[in-house]
Scaffold this active site. Structure first.
Site, PDB file in Angstrom:
ATOM      1  N   LEU A  20       2.671  -0.475  25.406  1.00 38.63           N
ATOM      2  CA  LEU A  20       3.539  -1.654  25.566  1.00 38.63           C
ATOM      3  C   LEU A  20       3.212  -2.454  26.823  1.00 38.63           C
ATOM      4  O   LEU A  20       3.091  -3.682  26.774  1.00 38.63           O
ATOM      5  CB  LEU A  20       5.007  -1.212  25.603  1.00 38.63           C
ATOM      6  CG  LEU A  20       5.602  -0.882  24.225  1.00 38.63           C
ATOM      7  CD1 LEU A  20       6.866  -0.052  24.366  1.00 38.63           C
ATOM      8  CD2 LEU A  20       5.897  -2.154  23.443  1.00 38.63           C
ATOM      9  N   ASP A  39      -0.344   0.756  37.300  1.00 37.44           N
ATOM     10  CA  ASP A  39      -0.297   2.023  36.550  1.00 37.44           C
ATOM     11  C   ASP A  39      -0.848   3.133  37.447  1.00 37.44           C
ATOM     12  O   ASP A  39      -1.843   2.915  38.150  1.00 37.44           O
ATOM     13  CB  ASP A  39      -1.134   1.939  35.265  1.00 37.44           C
ATOM     14  CG  ASP A  39      -0.617   2.895  34.195  1.00 37.44           C
ATOM     15  OD1 ASP A  39      -0.129   2.415  33.154  1.00 37.44           O
ATOM     16  OD2 ASP A  39      -0.673   4.131  34.412  1.00 37.44           O
ATOM     17  N   VAL A  66       5.447   3.986  40.898  1.00 34.83           N
ATOM     18  CA  VAL A  66       6.715   3.258  41.012  1.00 34.83           C
ATOM     19  C   VAL A  66       7.796   4.156  41.615  1.00 34.83           C
ATOM     20  O   VAL A  66       8.853   3.669  42.023  1.00 34.83           O
ATOM     21  CB  VAL A  66       7.222   2.758  39.630  1.00 34.83           C
ATOM     22  CG1 VAL A  66       6.239   1.782  39.012  1.00 34.83           C
ATOM     23  CG2 VAL A  66       7.494   3.924  38.668  1.00 34.83           C
ATOM     24  N   ASN A  92       8.428  -1.125  33.247  1.00 30.25           N
ATOM     25  CA  ASN A  92       8.064  -0.527  31.955  1.00 30.25           C
ATOM     26  C   ASN A  92       7.543   0.899  32.084  1.00 30.25           C
ATOM     27  O   ASN A  92       7.562   1.645  31.106  1.00 30.25           O
ATOM     28  CB  ASN A  92       7.002  -1.451  31.321  1.00 30.25           C
ATOM     29  CG  ASN A  92       6.255  -0.804  30.186  1.00 30.25           C
ATOM     30  OD1 ASN A  92       6.766  -0.722  29.074  1.00 30.25           O
ATOM     31  ND2 ASN A  92       5.037  -0.316  30.459  1.00 30.25           N
ATOM     32  N   SER A 144      15.956   2.525  26.038  1.00 29.20           N
ATOM     33  CA  SER A 144      15.463   3.191  24.828  1.00 29.20           C
ATOM     34  C   SER A 144      16.654   3.486  23.930  1.00 29.20           C
ATOM     35  O   SER A 144      17.771   3.722  24.418  1.00 29.20           O
ATOM     36  CB  SER A 144      14.780   4.504  25.196  1.00 29.20           C
ATOM     37  OG  SER A 144      14.523   5.265  24.025  1.00 29.20           O
ATOM     38  N   TYR A 157      15.551  12.205  29.480  1.00 28.16           N
ATOM     39  CA  TYR A 157      15.105  10.846  29.145  1.00 28.16           C
ATOM     40  C   TYR A 157      16.308   9.959  28.806  1.00 28.16           C
ATOM     41  O   TYR A 157      16.412   8.816  29.268  1.00 28.16           O
ATOM     42  CB  TYR A 157      14.137  10.950  27.966  1.00 28.16           C
ATOM     43  CG  TYR A 157      13.497   9.664  27.520  1.00 28.16           C
ATOM     44  CD1 TYR A 157      12.513   9.045  28.297  1.00 28.16           C
ATOM     45  CD2 TYR A 157      13.849   9.062  26.311  1.00 28.16           C
ATOM     46  CE1 TYR A 157      11.904   7.870  27.866  1.00 28.16           C
ATOM     47  CE2 TYR A 157      13.247   7.902  25.878  1.00 28.16           C
ATOM     48  CZ  TYR A 157      12.278   7.306  26.658  1.00 28.16           C
ATOM     49  OH  TYR A 157      11.685   6.139  26.231  1.00 28.16           O
ATOM     50  N   ALA A 160      18.178   8.988  31.966  1.00 30.95           N
ATOM     51  CA  ALA A 160      17.473   7.937  32.717  1.00 30.95           C
ATOM     52  C   ALA A 160      17.616   6.588  32.018  1.00 30.95           C
ATOM     53  O   ALA A 160      17.898   5.567  32.661  1.00 30.95           O
ATOM     54  CB  ALA A 160      15.996   8.310  32.855  1.00 30.95           C
ATOM     55  N   LYS A 161      17.442   6.581  30.707  1.00 26.81           N
ATOM     56  CA  LYS A 161      17.457   5.309  29.978  1.00 26.81           C
ATOM     57  C   LYS A 161      18.868   4.705  29.924  1.00 26.81           C
ATOM     58  O   LYS A 161      19.020   3.483  29.935  1.00 26.81           O
ATOM     59  CB  LYS A 161      16.884   5.499  28.573  1.00 26.81           C
ATOM     60  CG  LYS A 161      15.368   5.736  28.561  1.00 26.81           C
ATOM     61  CD  LYS A 161      14.613   4.652  29.312  1.00 26.81           C
ATOM     62  CE  LYS A 161      13.152   4.560  28.925  1.00 26.81           C
ATOM     63  NZ  LYS A 161      12.444   3.548  29.761  1.00 26.81           N
ATOM     64  N   ALA A 189       8.222   0.797  19.219  1.00 27.79           N
ATOM     65  CA  ALA A 189       6.832   0.448  18.952  1.00 27.79           C
ATOM     66  C   ALA A 189       5.981   1.648  18.569  1.00 27.79           C
ATOM     67  O   ALA A 189       4.952   1.509  17.908  1.00 27.79           O
ATOM     68  CB  ALA A 189       6.220  -0.228  20.183  1.00 27.79           C
ATOM     69  N   SER A 192       3.212   5.831  22.080  1.00 22.56           N
ATOM     70  CA  SER A 192       3.341   6.240  23.483  1.00 22.56           C
ATOM     71  C   SER A 192       2.383   7.347  23.848  1.00 22.56           C
ATOM     72  O   SER A 192       2.266   8.329  23.116  1.00 22.56           O
ATOM     73  CB  SER A 192       4.735   6.813  23.746  1.00 22.56           C
ATOM     74  OG  SER A 192       5.656   5.798  23.847  1.00 22.56           O
TER      75      SER A 192
HETATM   76  N1  LIG Z   1       6.741   3.133  22.556  1.00 24.93           N
HETATM   77  C1  LIG Z   1       8.003   3.136  22.127  1.00 24.93           C
HETATM   78  O1  LIG Z   1       8.286   3.086  20.914  1.00 24.93           O
HETATM   79  C2  LIG Z   1       9.134   3.214  23.096  1.00 24.93           C
HETATM   80  C3  LIG Z   1      10.428   3.455  22.628  1.00 24.93           C
HETATM   81  C4  LIG Z   1      11.496   3.456  23.522  1.00 24.93           C
HETATM   82  C5  LIG Z   1      11.260   3.230  24.869  1.00 24.93           C
HETATM   83  N2  LIG Z   1       9.978   3.030  25.306  1.00 24.93           N
HETATM   84  C6  LIG Z   1       9.781   2.793  26.747  1.00 24.93           C
HETATM   85  O2  LIG Z   1       8.835   1.748  26.905  1.00 24.93           O
HETATM   86  C7  LIG Z   1       8.045   1.981  28.081  1.00 24.93           C
HETATM   87  C8  LIG Z   1       6.575   1.995  27.725  1.00 24.93           C
HETATM   88  O3  LIG Z   1       6.364   2.939  26.692  1.00 24.93           O
HETATM   89  P1  LIG Z   1       4.898   3.239  26.140  1.00 24.93           P
HETATM   90  O4  LIG Z   1       5.077   3.731  24.762  1.00 24.93           O
HETATM   91  O5  LIG Z   1       4.001   2.092  26.367  1.00 24.93           O
HETATM   92  O6  LIG Z   1       4.508   4.470  27.092  1.00 24.93           O
HETATM   93  P2  LIG Z   1       3.059   5.046  27.500  1.00 24.93           P
HETATM   94  O7  LIG Z   1       3.297   6.478  27.867  1.00 24.93           O
HETATM   95  O8  LIG Z   1       2.058   4.775  26.432  1.00 24.93           O
HETATM   96  O9  LIG Z   1       2.694   4.220  28.803  1.00 24.93           O
HETATM   97  C9  LIG Z   1       3.449   4.384  29.982  1.00 24.93           C
HETATM   98  C10 LIG Z   1       2.554   4.070  31.151  1.00 24.93           C
HETATM   99  O10 LIG Z   1       3.327   4.290  32.350  1.00 24.93           O
HETATM  100  C11 LIG Z   1       2.440   4.846  33.319  1.00 24.93           C
HETATM  101  N3  LIG Z   1       3.206   5.543  34.349  1.00 24.93           N
HETATM  102  C12 LIG Z   1       3.825   6.750  34.234  1.00 24.93           C
HETATM  103  N4  LIG Z   1       4.382   7.091  35.407  1.00 24.93           N
HETATM  104  C13 LIG Z   1       4.118   6.090  36.282  1.00 24.93           C
HETATM  105  C14 LIG Z   1       4.407   5.868  37.649  1.00 24.93           C
HETATM  106  N5  LIG Z   1       5.083   6.778  38.347  1.00 24.93           N
HETATM  107  N6  LIG Z   1       4.000   4.717  38.247  1.00 24.93           N
HETATM  108  C15 LIG Z   1       3.288   3.796  37.529  1.00 24.93           C
HETATM  109  N7  LIG Z   1       2.941   3.970  36.225  1.00 24.93           N
HETATM  110  C16 LIG Z   1       3.358   5.095  35.611  1.00 24.93           C
HETATM  111  C17 LIG Z   1       1.558   5.780  32.512  1.00 24.93           C
HETATM  112  O11 LIG Z   1       0.353   6.114  33.214  1.00 24.93           O
HETATM  113  C18 LIG Z   1       1.325   4.987  31.238  1.00 24.93           C
HETATM  114  O12 LIG Z   1       0.144   4.216  31.289  1.00 24.93           O
HETATM  115  C19 LIG Z   1       8.556   3.303  28.664  1.00 24.93           C
HETATM  116  O13 LIG Z   1       9.508   3.034  29.660  1.00 24.93           O
HETATM  117  C20 LIG Z   1       9.212   3.978  27.482  1.00 24.93           C
HETATM  118  O14 LIG Z   1      10.213   4.891  27.880  1.00 24.93           O
HETATM  119  C21 LIG Z   1       8.912   3.021  24.467  1.00 24.93           C
END
Ligand SMILES: NC(=O)c1ccc[n+]([C@@H]2O[C@H](COP(=O)([O-])OP(=O)(O)OC[C@H]3O[C@@H](n4cnc5c(N)ncnc54)[C@H](O)[C@@H]3O)[C@@H](O)[C@H]2O)c1
Length: 311
Positions: A20, A39, A66, A92, A144, A157, A160-161, A189, A192
Protein backbone atom coordinates in the site's frame (compact mmCIF):
# COMPACT_ATOMS: atom_id res chain seq x y z
CA UNK A 1 -13.81 18.69 -10.53
CA UNK A 2 -10.39 19.28 -12.02
CA UNK A 3 -7.61 16.74 -11.68
CA UNK A 4 -6.21 16.50 -8.15
CA UNK A 5 -2.76 17.96 -8.55
CA UNK A 6 0.03 17.98 -5.95
CA UNK A 7 2.64 19.98 -7.80
CA UNK A 8 4.80 21.90 -5.33
CA UNK A 9 3.61 19.82 -2.35
CA UNK A 10 5.76 17.59 -0.17
CA UNK A 11 4.52 14.24 1.09
CA UNK A 12 5.89 11.71 3.55
CA UNK A 13 4.67 8.12 3.33
CA UNK A 14 5.83 5.79 6.11
CA UNK A 15 6.21 2.13 5.29
CA UNK A 16 6.39 3.34 1.68
CA UNK A 17 8.67 0.56 0.48
CA UNK A 18 6.01 -1.95 -0.47
CA UNK A 19 2.39 -2.82 -1.08
CA UNK A 20 0.00 0.00 0.00
CA UNK A 21 2.70 2.51 0.96
CA UNK A 22 4.49 2.00 -2.35
CA UNK A 23 1.21 2.58 -4.20
CA UNK A 24 0.56 5.87 -2.37
CA UNK A 25 4.14 7.06 -3.08
CA UNK A 26 3.87 6.34 -6.79
CA UNK A 27 0.44 7.93 -7.17
CA UNK A 28 1.31 11.08 -5.20
CA UNK A 29 4.56 11.46 -7.18
CA UNK A 30 2.71 10.95 -10.50
CA UNK A 31 0.47 13.84 -9.49
CA UNK A 32 3.44 16.13 -8.84
CA UNK A 33 4.27 15.72 -5.13
CA UNK A 34 7.86 15.37 -3.97
CA UNK A 35 7.73 12.21 -1.86
CA UNK A 36 9.83 11.03 1.08
CA UNK A 37 9.58 7.24 0.87
CA UNK A 38 10.19 6.03 4.41
CA UNK A 39 10.76 2.37 5.24
CA UNK A 40 13.02 0.48 7.65
CA UNK A 41 13.60 -1.78 4.68
CA UNK A 42 15.89 0.75 3.04
CA UNK A 43 16.38 -1.32 -0.12
CA UNK A 44 12.62 -1.38 -0.67
CA UNK A 45 12.46 2.40 -0.14
CA UNK A 46 15.33 2.91 -2.61
CA UNK A 47 13.54 0.78 -5.20
CA UNK A 48 10.37 2.90 -4.92
CA UNK A 49 12.41 6.09 -5.28
CA UNK A 50 13.98 4.64 -8.44
CA UNK A 51 10.51 3.88 -9.80
CA UNK A 52 9.38 7.42 -9.04
CA UNK A 53 12.42 8.90 -10.75
CA UNK A 54 12.04 6.60 -13.77
CA UNK A 55 8.56 8.05 -14.22
CA UNK A 56 9.99 11.59 -14.01
CA UNK A 57 8.90 12.32 -10.43
CA UNK A 58 10.71 13.47 -7.30
CA UNK A 59 11.42 11.07 -4.46
CA UNK A 60 13.85 10.48 -1.63
CA UNK A 61 14.37 7.42 0.56
CA UNK A 62 14.36 7.53 4.36
CA UNK A 63 15.41 4.44 6.31
CA UNK A 64 14.57 5.62 9.82
CA UNK A 65 12.15 3.76 12.04
CA UNK A 66 8.87 5.47 12.81
CA UNK A 67 8.88 3.88 16.27
CA UNK A 68 11.19 6.34 18.05
CA UNK A 69 11.10 10.09 18.58
CA UNK A 70 14.56 10.27 17.02
CA UNK A 71 13.37 8.37 13.92
CA UNK A 72 10.22 10.46 13.55
CA UNK A 73 12.18 13.70 13.72
CA UNK A 74 14.74 12.40 11.20
CA UNK A 75 12.00 11.45 8.72
CA UNK A 76 10.41 14.89 8.88
CA UNK A 77 13.82 16.63 8.85
CA UNK A 78 14.62 14.81 5.60
CA UNK A 79 11.50 16.24 3.97
CA UNK A 80 12.31 19.75 5.19
CA UNK A 81 16.02 19.65 4.30
CA UNK A 82 15.47 18.15 0.85
CA UNK A 83 12.14 19.56 -0.26
CA UNK A 84 11.63 22.57 2.03
CA UNK A 85 8.55 21.56 4.07
CA UNK A 86 5.88 18.93 4.62
CA UNK A 87 2.29 19.27 3.39
CA UNK A 88 1.12 15.67 3.56
CA UNK A 89 1.81 12.80 5.92
CA UNK A 90 0.55 9.27 5.38
CA UNK A 91 1.16 7.14 8.47
CA UNK A 92 1.12 3.71 6.90
CA UNK A 93 4.01 1.67 8.37
CA UNK A 94 2.82 -1.47 10.05
CA UNK A 95 3.68 -4.78 11.66
CA UNK A 96 1.67 -7.57 13.25
CA UNK A 97 2.15 -10.49 15.65
CA UNK A 98 -0.89 -12.69 15.34
CA UNK A 99 -1.79 -15.55 17.61
CA UNK A 100 -3.71 -16.80 20.60
CA UNK A 101 -3.91 -14.12 23.31
CA UNK A 102 -2.97 -16.68 25.98
CA UNK A 103 0.45 -17.02 24.34
CA UNK A 104 1.06 -13.36 23.45
CA UNK A 105 4.14 -11.91 25.16
CA UNK A 106 4.27 -8.33 26.42
CA UNK A 107 7.26 -7.82 24.09
CA UNK A 108 5.14 -8.73 21.07
CA UNK A 109 2.23 -6.60 22.29
CA UNK A 110 4.52 -3.60 22.72
CA UNK A 111 6.35 -4.19 19.43
CA UNK A 112 3.08 -3.72 17.55
CA UNK A 113 1.97 -0.67 19.57
CA UNK A 114 5.45 0.79 18.97
CA UNK A 115 5.12 0.82 15.18
CA UNK A 116 1.44 1.71 14.77
CA UNK A 117 0.74 3.97 17.74
CA UNK A 118 4.10 5.35 18.87
CA UNK A 119 5.04 5.49 15.19
CA UNK A 120 2.03 7.64 14.34
CA UNK A 121 2.86 9.91 17.29
CA UNK A 122 6.60 10.16 16.57
CA UNK A 123 6.25 11.14 12.91
CA UNK A 124 3.09 13.20 13.24
CA UNK A 125 4.28 15.51 16.01
CA UNK A 126 7.25 17.08 14.17
CA UNK A 127 5.18 17.27 10.95
CA UNK A 128 2.25 18.75 12.91
CA UNK A 129 4.37 21.59 14.27
CA UNK A 130 5.31 22.59 10.74
CA UNK A 131 1.74 22.26 9.44
CA UNK A 132 0.35 24.26 12.34
CA UNK A 133 2.84 27.03 11.72
CA UNK A 134 1.81 27.14 8.05
CA UNK A 135 -1.90 26.83 8.78
CA UNK A 136 -2.41 23.81 6.54
CA UNK A 137 -1.75 20.10 6.28
CA UNK A 138 -3.27 16.75 5.41
CA UNK A 139 -2.67 13.65 7.52
CA UNK A 140 -3.91 10.18 6.71
CA UNK A 141 -3.70 7.54 9.44
CA UNK A 142 -4.06 3.84 8.81
CA UNK A 143 -6.53 1.84 10.82
CA UNK A 144 -7.90 -1.58 10.07
CA UNK A 145 -11.17 -3.47 10.15
CA UNK A 146 -9.45 -5.59 12.80
CA UNK A 147 -9.37 -2.53 15.07
CA UNK A 148 -13.08 -1.73 14.63
CA UNK A 149 -14.82 -5.09 14.63
CA UNK A 150 -14.27 -8.21 16.69
CA UNK A 151 -11.49 -10.29 15.15
CA UNK A 152 -9.99 -13.24 16.97
CA UNK A 153 -6.26 -13.75 17.07
CA UNK A 154 -5.01 -10.18 16.60
CA UNK A 155 -5.44 -8.59 20.04
CA UNK A 156 -2.23 -6.54 19.84
CA UNK A 157 -2.95 -5.34 16.30
CA UNK A 158 -6.61 -4.56 17.09
CA UNK A 159 -5.55 -2.52 20.13
CA UNK A 160 -3.09 -0.49 18.10
CA UNK A 161 -5.50 0.07 15.21
CA UNK A 162 -8.37 1.08 17.51
CA UNK A 163 -5.97 3.53 19.15
CA UNK A 164 -5.23 5.03 15.75
CA UNK A 165 -8.92 5.89 15.35
CA UNK A 166 -8.95 7.72 18.71
CA UNK A 167 -5.73 9.50 17.76
CA UNK A 168 -7.25 10.52 14.41
CA UNK A 169 -10.36 11.98 16.04
CA UNK A 170 -8.41 13.84 18.72
CA UNK A 171 -6.01 15.39 16.21
CA UNK A 172 -8.85 16.23 13.83
CA UNK A 173 -10.48 18.24 16.63
CA UNK A 174 -7.18 19.96 17.46
CA UNK A 175 -6.33 20.55 13.83
CA UNK A 176 -9.63 22.22 12.88
CA UNK A 177 -8.46 25.72 13.82
CA UNK A 178 -5.09 25.23 12.13
CA UNK A 179 -6.15 24.00 8.69
CA UNK A 180 -4.91 20.49 9.43
CA UNK A 181 -7.24 17.71 8.33
CA UNK A 182 -6.77 14.25 9.79
CA UNK A 183 -8.62 11.18 8.55
CA UNK A 184 -8.11 7.45 8.86
CA UNK A 185 -8.48 4.72 6.28
CA UNK A 186 -9.27 1.07 6.83
CA UNK A 187 -7.84 -0.58 3.74
CA UNK A 188 -8.87 -3.95 2.36
CA UNK A 189 -6.12 -4.64 -0.13
CA UNK A 190 -4.36 -7.85 0.89
CA UNK A 191 -0.79 -8.45 -0.22
CA UNK A 192 0.76 -7.50 3.14
CA UNK A 193 4.33 -8.53 3.83
CA UNK A 194 3.53 -8.29 7.54
CA UNK A 195 0.78 -10.92 7.59
CA UNK A 196 2.83 -13.36 5.54
CA UNK A 197 5.41 -13.50 8.34
CA UNK A 198 2.93 -13.51 11.24
CA UNK A 199 1.52 -16.84 12.37
CA UNK A 200 -2.22 -16.57 12.89
CA UNK A 201 -4.14 -19.38 14.55
CA UNK A 202 -4.54 -22.04 11.90
CA UNK A 203 -8.30 -22.47 12.29
CA UNK A 204 -8.79 -18.70 11.94
CA UNK A 205 -6.75 -18.59 8.80
CA UNK A 206 -9.09 -21.10 7.18
CA UNK A 207 -12.18 -19.21 8.30
CA UNK A 208 -10.75 -15.88 7.19
CA UNK A 209 -10.17 -16.94 3.64
CA UNK A 210 -13.52 -18.58 3.26
CA UNK A 211 -16.66 -16.83 2.03
CA UNK A 212 -16.66 -13.11 1.24
CA UNK A 213 -12.91 -12.68 1.29
CA UNK A 214 -12.52 -15.32 -1.40
CA UNK A 215 -15.04 -13.60 -3.67
CA UNK A 216 -13.44 -10.18 -3.13
CA UNK A 217 -9.94 -11.56 -3.62
CA UNK A 218 -9.63 -10.99 -7.37
CA UNK A 219 -10.71 -7.35 -6.99
CA UNK A 220 -8.63 -6.39 -3.96
CA UNK A 221 -5.61 -4.30 -4.87
CA UNK A 222 -3.51 -1.34 -3.79
CA UNK A 223 -4.92 0.60 -6.75
CA UNK A 224 -8.43 0.12 -5.38
CA UNK A 225 -7.44 1.88 -2.13
CA UNK A 226 -5.00 4.60 -3.18
CA UNK A 227 -7.60 6.92 -4.83
CA UNK A 228 -9.16 7.48 -1.40
CA UNK A 229 -5.77 8.29 0.12
CA UNK A 230 -4.99 10.69 -2.73
CA UNK A 231 -8.31 12.50 -2.20
CA UNK A 232 -7.81 12.73 1.58
CA UNK A 233 -4.33 14.20 0.99
CA UNK A 234 -5.65 16.88 -1.34
CA UNK A 235 -6.58 20.46 -0.40
CA UNK A 236 -9.98 19.71 -2.04
CA UNK A 237 -10.87 17.40 0.84
CA UNK A 238 -12.57 19.50 3.52
CA UNK A 239 -13.49 16.52 5.71
CA UNK A 240 -11.71 15.67 8.91
CA UNK A 241 -11.95 13.11 11.70
CA UNK A 242 -13.48 10.38 9.55
CA UNK A 243 -12.68 6.68 9.35
CA UNK A 244 -13.16 5.37 5.83
CA UNK A 245 -13.08 1.83 4.59
CA UNK A 246 -11.99 0.98 1.05
CA UNK A 247 -11.41 -2.16 -0.92
CA UNK A 248 -12.10 -3.96 -4.19
CA UNK A 249 -13.95 -0.99 -5.68
CA UNK A 250 -16.11 -0.10 -2.65
CA UNK A 251 -15.74 2.95 -0.39
CA UNK A 252 -17.65 3.68 2.81
CA UNK A 253 -17.58 5.30 6.23
CA UNK A 254 -17.16 3.50 9.54
CA UNK A 255 -18.64 5.47 12.42
CA UNK A 256 -19.37 5.32 16.13
CA UNK A 257 -23.07 5.47 16.88
CA UNK A 258 -24.91 6.06 20.12
CA UNK A 259 -28.09 4.07 20.59
CA UNK A 260 -31.33 5.69 21.65
CA UNK A 261 -30.88 3.66 24.82
CA UNK A 262 -33.12 3.32 27.85
CA UNK A 263 -33.98 6.03 30.39
CA UNK A 264 -34.77 5.42 34.06
CA UNK A 265 -38.45 6.05 34.89
CA UNK A 266 -37.75 8.72 37.49
CA UNK A 267 -35.14 11.43 36.98
CA UNK A 268 -32.58 11.42 39.79
CA UNK A 269 -33.44 7.91 40.98
CA UNK A 270 -30.59 5.60 39.92
CA UNK A 271 -31.47 2.34 38.17
CA UNK A 272 -30.97 -0.96 39.94
CA UNK A 273 -28.74 -3.61 38.34
CA UNK A 274 -31.88 -5.72 37.86
CA UNK A 275 -33.53 -2.89 35.87
CA UNK A 276 -30.43 -2.59 33.70
CA UNK A 277 -30.57 -6.33 33.06
CA UNK A 278 -34.26 -6.15 32.21
CA UNK A 279 -33.80 -3.28 29.75
CA UNK A 280 -30.49 -4.42 28.28
CA UNK A 281 -31.96 -5.26 24.85
CA UNK A 282 -33.32 -1.69 24.64
CA UNK A 283 -29.97 -0.26 25.77
CA UNK A 284 -28.05 -1.98 22.96
CA UNK A 285 -30.73 -1.87 20.25
CA UNK A 286 -29.22 -0.22 17.16
CA UNK A 287 -32.47 0.50 15.34
CA UNK A 288 -32.38 4.15 16.43
CA UNK A 289 -29.05 5.84 16.91
CA UNK A 290 -27.14 9.09 16.54
CA UNK A 291 -23.59 9.74 15.39
CA UNK A 292 -22.13 12.25 17.85
CA UNK A 293 -19.85 14.86 16.39
CA UNK A 294 -17.76 15.18 19.55
CA UNK A 295 -17.60 14.07 23.17
CA UNK A 296 -19.89 16.92 24.30
CA UNK A 297 -22.49 15.73 21.82
CA UNK A 298 -22.92 12.59 23.90
CA UNK A 299 -23.78 14.74 26.90
CA UNK A 300 -26.27 16.62 24.74
CA UNK A 301 -27.84 13.31 23.68
CA UNK A 302 -28.19 12.14 27.31
CA UNK A 303 -29.67 15.48 28.36
CA UNK A 304 -32.17 15.30 25.50
CA UNK A 305 -33.19 11.75 26.40
CA UNK A 306 -33.74 12.84 30.01
CA UNK A 307 -35.84 15.78 28.86
CA UNK A 308 -33.37 18.32 30.24
CA UNK A 309 -32.70 21.61 28.53
CA UNK A 310 -29.14 22.20 27.34
CA UNK A 311 -27.75 25.66 27.83
N1 LIG B 1 -3.07 -4.78 3.16
C1 LIG B 1 -4.25 -4.74 3.76
O1 LIG B 1 -5.25 -5.31 3.29
C2 LIG B 1 -4.43 -4.00 5.05
C3 LIG B 1 -5.61 -4.16 5.78
C4 LIG B 1 -5.80 -3.42 6.94
C5 LIG B 1 -4.82 -2.54 7.37
N2 LIG B 1 -3.66 -2.43 6.65
C6 LIG B 1 -2.65 -1.47 7.14
O2 LIG B 1 -2.12 -0.76 6.03
C7 LIG B 1 -0.74 -0.47 6.25
C8 LIG B 1 0.10 -1.01 5.11
O3 LIG B 1 -0.18 -2.39 4.96
P1 LIG B 1 0.60 -3.27 3.88
O4 LIG B 1 -0.29 -4.39 3.55
O5 LIG B 1 1.11 -2.43 2.78
O6 LIG B 1 1.80 -3.80 4.80
P2 LIG B 1 3.26 -4.36 4.38
O7 LIG B 1 3.68 -5.24 5.52
O8 LIG B 1 3.23 -4.97 3.03
O9 LIG B 1 4.16 -3.05 4.37
C9 LIG B 1 4.41 -2.35 5.57
C10 LIG B 1 5.73 -1.65 5.42
O10 LIG B 1 6.00 -0.98 6.67
C11 LIG B 1 7.40 -1.08 6.90
N3 LIG B 1 7.69 -0.88 8.32
C12 LIG B 1 7.46 -1.77 9.33
N4 LIG B 1 7.90 -1.26 10.49
C13 LIG B 1 8.41 -0.03 10.22
C14 LIG B 1 9.02 0.98 11.00
N5 LIG B 1 9.21 0.80 12.30
N6 LIG B 1 9.42 2.14 10.41
C15 LIG B 1 9.24 2.31 9.06
N7 LIG B 1 8.69 1.36 8.25
C16 LIG B 1 8.28 0.22 8.83
C17 LIG B 1 7.75 -2.47 6.42
O11 LIG B 1 9.16 -2.62 6.18
C18 LIG B 1 6.91 -2.61 5.17
O12 LIG B 1 7.60 -2.23 4.00
C19 LIG B 1 -0.40 -1.08 7.62
O13 LIG B 1 -0.52 -0.09 8.61
C20 LIG B 1 -1.47 -2.13 7.80
O14 LIG B 1 -1.71 -2.41 9.16
C21 LIG B 1 -3.43 -3.13 5.51
Amino acid sequence: MSQLDFTGQVAIVTGGGRNLGRGYCLELARRGAAVVVNDIDGDAADAVVEEIEREGGKGLASRDTVATAYGGKAIVAKAVESFGTVDILVNNAGNVRAGDFADLSLDDFEAVLAVHLNGAFCVTQPAWRIMRERGRGRIVMTGSAAGMYPEQGYSEYATAKAGIIGFTRALAAEGRDHGIHVNAILPQAGGSAMTSTAGPIASLKDAKFAGPDASLGPYKSVEAVSPLVVYLCSPECAHTGLALSAGAGWFGRVFVGLTNGWTTPELGVPATAEEVARHFDEIVDTERYEVPDGASDELGHIAKRLGLATG
